[in-house]
Design a protein around this motif. Structure first.
Motif, PDB file in Angstrom:
ATOM      1  N   HIS A 255      -5.267  -0.855  -7.513  1.00  0.00           N
ATOM      2  CA  HIS A 255      -6.847  -0.886  -7.221  1.00  0.00           C
ATOM      3  C   HIS A 255      -7.279   0.622  -6.898  1.00  0.00           C
ATOM      4  O   HIS A 255      -6.535   1.428  -6.808  1.00  0.00           O
ATOM      5  N   GLN A 256      -8.613   0.685  -6.677  1.00  0.00           N
ATOM      6  CA  GLN A 256      -9.157   1.892  -6.563  1.00  0.00           C
ATOM      7  C   GLN A 256      -8.644   2.526  -5.313  1.00  0.00           C
ATOM      8  O   GLN A 256      -8.095   2.292  -4.309  1.00  0.00           O
TER       9      GLN A 256
ATOM     10  N   GLU B 183       0.856  -1.271  -0.097  1.00  0.00           N
ATOM     11  CA  GLU B 183       0.033   0.004   0.032  1.00  0.00           C
ATOM     12  C   GLU B 183       1.027   1.358  -0.065  1.00  0.00           C
ATOM     13  O   GLU B 183       1.719   1.423   0.933  1.00  0.00           O
TER      14      GLU B 183
ATOM     15  N   LEU C  44      -4.850   9.265   2.094  1.00  0.00           N
ATOM     16  CA  LEU C  44      -4.981   8.510   0.853  1.00  0.00           C
ATOM     17  C   LEU C  44      -4.355   7.342   0.716  1.00  0.00           C
ATOM     18  O   LEU C  44      -3.026   7.125   1.043  1.00  0.00           O
ATOM     19  N   THR C  45      -4.835   6.348   0.303  1.00  0.00           N
ATOM     20  CA  THR C  45      -4.248   4.971   0.231  1.00  0.00           C
ATOM     21  C   THR C  45      -4.537   4.253  -1.445  1.00  0.00           C
ATOM     22  O   THR C  45      -5.680   4.245  -1.778  1.00  0.00           O
ATOM     23  N   GLN C  46      -3.322   3.714  -1.752  1.00  0.00           N
ATOM     24  CA  GLN C  46      -3.557   3.062  -3.108  1.00  0.00           C
ATOM     25  C   GLN C  46      -2.849   1.896  -2.972  1.00  0.00           C
ATOM     26  O   GLN C  46      -1.643   1.772  -2.564  1.00  0.00           O
TER      27      GLN C  46
ATOM     28  N   ARG D 217      -8.294   5.252  -2.146  1.00  0.00           N
ATOM     29  CA  ARG D 217      -9.327   5.256  -1.132  1.00  0.00           C
ATOM     30  C   ARG D 217      -8.828   6.534  -0.255  1.00  0.00           C
ATOM     31  O   ARG D 217      -7.664   6.841  -0.025  1.00  0.00           O
ATOM     32  N   LYS D 218      -9.732   7.619   0.216  1.00  0.00           N
ATOM     33  CA  LYS D 218      -9.546   8.634   0.653  1.00  0.00           C
ATOM     34  C   LYS D 218     -10.329   8.806   2.030  1.00  0.00           C
ATOM     35  O   LYS D 218     -11.572   8.713   2.107  1.00  0.00           O
ATOM     36  N   ASP D 219      -9.542   8.900   2.964  1.00  0.00           N
ATOM     37  CA  ASP D 219     -10.224   9.023   4.409  1.00  0.00           C
ATOM     38  C   ASP D 219     -10.139  10.084   5.056  1.00  0.00           C
ATOM     39  O   ASP D 219      -8.915  10.722   5.203  1.00  0.00           O
TER      40      ASP D 219
END
Length: 238
Positions: free
Chosen positions: A86-87, A47, A111-113, A89-91
């Motif tokens: 993969h998509q 990640e 943000l995570t990719q 993700r924003k937290d």
């Protein structure tokens, strides 16, 4: 009266036909086989992560981390078709309050990719994993190892598992003073209970068997274990 008897006969016939349980004497066994083989391929999952008070800055940091990951992979001749992202993700991260349910201030954005990297050769696996692990904004690196000829190995293992199942069935039948006849049903779900689900006796989901993931290791294992289980239902001779 004849009509009533005919209707009852049809109902009973339909009930027997739809019954998933065999209406003859049978025996069920599970055959197993396994082999240890040296791996020759690997999949690395990781990640890329970035956090900042400002959303734009977080995106910039994530893009930098992603670029660094791609650069490392290109240096080891890993082509882009072997890299899957993969998509995003924003937290939103907020301050925590010990008591109460008030809306708290936003601390920043995370943000995570997620990346999946397939290596057709494990020659450079250790070096690649080592470089990736030392990068900033990279976490949760885990690896799985496999062999390119897994399908051929599994076909052979299924045959060996079948022989193992037949031997078990013969011994069990002999112990009961009977003999096995023909094979009525086979499945390779790997779950003994799910085998009975074929006949409506258990609804448990099948358990998959095969190569377990090897996590948090930057060394190539000497071998991985490939296993196959098959469930066989034998008819018994009258």
């Amino acid at each position: 009266m004849r009509i009533l008897i005919l209707i009852c006969s049809l109902v009973l016939s339909a009930t027997v036909t739809s019954s998933p349980i065999p209406d003859f004497p049978f025996i069920t066994v599970t055959g197993e086989s396994s082999r240890k083989v040296a791996p020759d391929t690997a999949v690395i999952n990781l990640e890329a992560i970035a956090f900042s008070k400002n959303s734009t800055e977080a995106f910039g940091d994530l893009n930098k981390a992603t670029s660094n990951i791609i650069t490392v992979l290109k240096n080891y001749k890993v082509t882009t078709d072997k890299i899957t992202t993969h998509q995003l993700r924003k937290d939103t991260k907020r301050a925590r309050e010990k008591n109460g349910y008030n809306q708290l201030d936003i601390l920043g954005y995370e943000l995570t990719q997620v990346f999946e990297i397939r290596l057709d050769s494990i020659e450079n696996y250790t070096a690649i994993a080592d470089e990736l692990s030392k990068m900033d904004n990279v976490k949760n690196i885990r690896s799985e190892f496999d062999v390119t000829n897994r399908e051929d190995i599994e076909i052979e293992l299924i045959g060996l598992a079948g022989e193992n199942a037949k031997m078990k069935a013969k011994k069990m039948a002999l112990g009961l003073g009977v003999k096995i006849d023909t094979v009525f049903a086979i499945n390779d779900s790997g779950s003994y209970k799910s085998f009975f689900a074929t006949f409506g006796l258990d609804s448990e989901r099948a358990i998959s068997f095969g190569m377990p993931p090897v996590e948090n290791s930057f060394f190539v294992p000497k071998h991985i274990k490939i296993s196959k289980n098959i469930n066989v239902l034998y008819k018994l001779k009258n």
